[in-house]
Design an enzyme around this catalytic site. Structure first.
Site, PDB file in Angstrom:
ATOM      1  N   SER A 137       0.844  -1.199   0.000  1.00 59.51           N
ATOM      2  CA  SER A 137       0.000   0.000   0.000  1.00 59.51           C
ATOM      3  C   SER A 137       0.872   1.239   0.000  1.00 59.51           C
ATOM      4  CB  SER A 137      -0.888   0.021   1.244  1.00 59.51           C
ATOM      5  OG  SER A 137      -0.116   0.340   2.393  1.00 59.51           O
ATOM      6  N   ASP A 138       0.319   2.342  -0.475  1.00 58.03           N
ATOM      7  CA  ASP A 138       0.940   3.629  -0.183  1.00 58.03           C
ATOM      8  C   ASP A 138       0.853   3.828   1.325  1.00 58.03           C
ATOM      9  OD1 ASP A 138       2.107   6.120  -0.408  1.00 58.03           O
ATOM     10  OD2 ASP A 138       0.889   6.701  -2.133  1.00 58.03           O
ATOM     11  N   TRP A 139       1.616   4.757   1.856  1.00 60.29           N
ATOM     12  CA  TRP A 139       1.748   4.898   3.306  1.00 60.29           C
ATOM     13  C   TRP A 139       0.417   5.372   3.923  1.00 60.29           C
ATOM     14  CZ3 TRP A 139       5.414   2.682   1.235  1.00 60.29           C
ATOM     15  CH2 TRP A 139       6.612   2.361   1.864  1.00 60.29           C
TER      16      TRP A 139
END
Length: 522
Positions: A137-139
């Site tokens: 995932s993106d952060w």
């Protein structure tokens, strides 16, 4: 090599989202408005990085084309536009380079978050394209961790979240998540870590060699937008230099991508190292937007003594950054006022631009030259010097259209104004729109000048085994060594509603004076 030196297994890039709108705050990370160009350029970066057994993380998957509402934004788009434009870059790279990891975006696509979008992460990415790496995932982009695992999200970043771990364990116990789905994610992670177990740390890195390479890349990427025979400069000229970015050159984007470089050259350092005869005045403050009349007057008092004025201008961290979209396409008002005042002196004004995105150029017809350095990296100062003084001839071409005014951008008045980002222009992104609708632009996609001239001859097209092979002879007929980028555009003969033409091939050829080479594009 530097990643291996620091025991880094994965680089979080390249970012290959399409430059759909020039105001997107993260455009400086992306390659182009054209999926073929973005795909092929990023493909080579991925192959290069992974040749050292350092993995890439291809991002941000997908339709992550605005920043203002990036955590909850909903990209509403038809599937044809997704397939032909927005997913195409990822498809090219996944199929041809096998990236080790891929990062899903924050936003939703047609109502479903990318982190839990099974159609995107499993059906398209894994089943259609054959991706066999890790999806992360993106952060902070995860929402429903259980649904994410089912949909194909292996790794939550930055991760180690107690509540998500509990959700997964509870879901296994109550049967709402199959252990087989969880095992798939675990297996992908184990296979990824196993890739790098034999990586040996590189103790010695040739930092100076890498710095030299950074400078060469900056020289090759700069675009000469205008030149009324005032460039290249002579080292014997007495020059007036104006603009805070001369000393404080912007060389990288603002946000999570910021790094501390091993070296840093600025134009001022390069001018001083080469003992250029110049006088410098700030003209504006880099960390402000408002006009400083005192600084402008200081320049004007001294301008009469010079024939040529170099103005270092561009987008600063205060107007272009990850996390928000730009408010407009204008340069800061203090820079515009300075440039206008210098034009009014009647002197030859040369503008050097830094920044990650296009800007409106209301002064275009009144200045003598415009050199666009974009964000040139740690050795950008020396690169700027080499281009201005003719040690290297500019050879970059625009990977995005520069419009006259932001009002020319299709549906630009609706961009990033709400949670729902509706892709009304469909496949007509960038030059596909401007050419098809016969819109006049400031500088077109693929445009870029040189100090030398190139002649095209012997153009030939052959069809063989369902492929077209196009050859042509390119000759450098000018006074400088240089490089030309041969671009191949295709018009479709079928009845499907398409743009007038689309880029389908390109090749960069380096030629000394009077040298010829044959270029082939398939």
């Amino acid at each position: 090599e530097e990643a291996v030196h620091y025991n880094i297994n994965i680089l979080l890039g390249p970012g290959v989202c399409i430059k759909r709108n020039p105001l997107c705050g993260r455009n400086f990370e992306y390659f182009s408005e054209d999926p073929y160009l973005a795909g092929k350029m990023a493909l080579e970066e991925v192959k290069g990085v992974q040749s050292k057994n350092v993995g890439v993380c291809l991002k941000h998957f997908a339709l992550n084309n605005a920043e203002n509402y990036r955590f909850m934004g909903n990209s509403i788009c038809d599937e044809r536009a997704m397939r032909e434009i927005y997913l195409k870059t990822f498809e090219i790279i996944v199929k041809e380079a096998k990236p080790h990891t891929l990062m899903c975006a924050y936003n939703k696509i047609n109502g479903e978050y990318c982190s839990e979008n099974r159609w995107l992460l499993t059906e398209v990415l894994r089943q259609e394209w054959g991706f066999d790496g890790v999806v992360m995932s993106d952060w902070g982009a995860t929402h429903n961790r259980v649904k994410g695992i089912y949909s194909g999200l292996d790794l939550e970043m930055p991760g180690d979240t107690d509540i998500c771990r509990k959700w997964l364990l509870d879901a296994i116990k109550n049967g709402s998540l199959k252990i087989e789905d969880l095992n798939k994610a675990v297996k992908n992670i184990l296979e990824l870590t196993n890739r790098y177990k034999d990586n040996l740390k590189i103790e010695e890195v040739d930092w100076e060699k890498h710095n030299k390479l950074a400078g060469e890349i900056a020289e090759d990427s700069a675009v000469l937008l205008k030149n009324d025979d005032v460039l290249p400069l002579k080292v014997t000229e007495n020059i007036l230099v104006v603009g805070d970015l001369f000393e404080k050159m912007r060389y990288q984007g603002a946000g999570s991508s910021m790094i501390n470089p091993a070296f840093l050259s600025t134009p001022k350092i390069a001018f001083d190292d080469h003992k250029i005869n110049y006088d410098f005045y700030r003209g504006y403050l880099e960390n402000e937007i408002d006009v400083n009349k005192k600084l402008i007057d200081e320049v004007l008092i001294n301008a009469n003594r010079y024939d040529k004025i170099l103005v270092f201008a561009g987008l600063t961290d205060y107007v272009e950054s990850e996390g928000c979209d730009r408010k407009n396409m204008s340069l800061p008002s203090n820079q515009l006022e300075l440039i206008k005042a210098l034009i009014d002196t009647g002197k030859k004004v040369i503008v050097i631009l830094y920044g990650g995105s296009p800007v409106e150029l209301p002064f275009k017809n009144k200045v003598s030259a415009i050199l666009n350095m974009y964000l040139p990296g740690q050795n950008g100062g020396n690169a700027t010097y080499n281009l201005l003084f003719g040690i290297k001839s500019p050879c970059g071409k625009l990977a995005e259209t520069w419009v006259n005014n932001y009002s020319d951008v299709p549906f630009g008045n609706e961009f990033s104004k709400s949670v729902n980002e509706i892709y009304k222009e469909s496949i007509f992104v960038g030059y596909r729109y401007y050419l098809t609708c016969k819109k006049n632009v400031c500088y077109p996609f693929g445009y870029g000048l040189s100090y030398t001239k190139f002649d095209y001859s012997n153009i030939n097209v052959e069809e063989e085994n369902n492929e077209f092979k196009i050859t042509c002879k390119i000759t450098n007929v000018g006074k400088y060594d240089g490089a030309e980028i041969v671009q191949l555009y295709v018009k479709y003969p079928c009845g499907v509603f398409k743009p007038i033409k689309e880029l389908k091939g390109f090749s960069k050829v380096y030629l000394k004076r009077n040298e010829s080479k044959e270029v082939t594009i398939v």
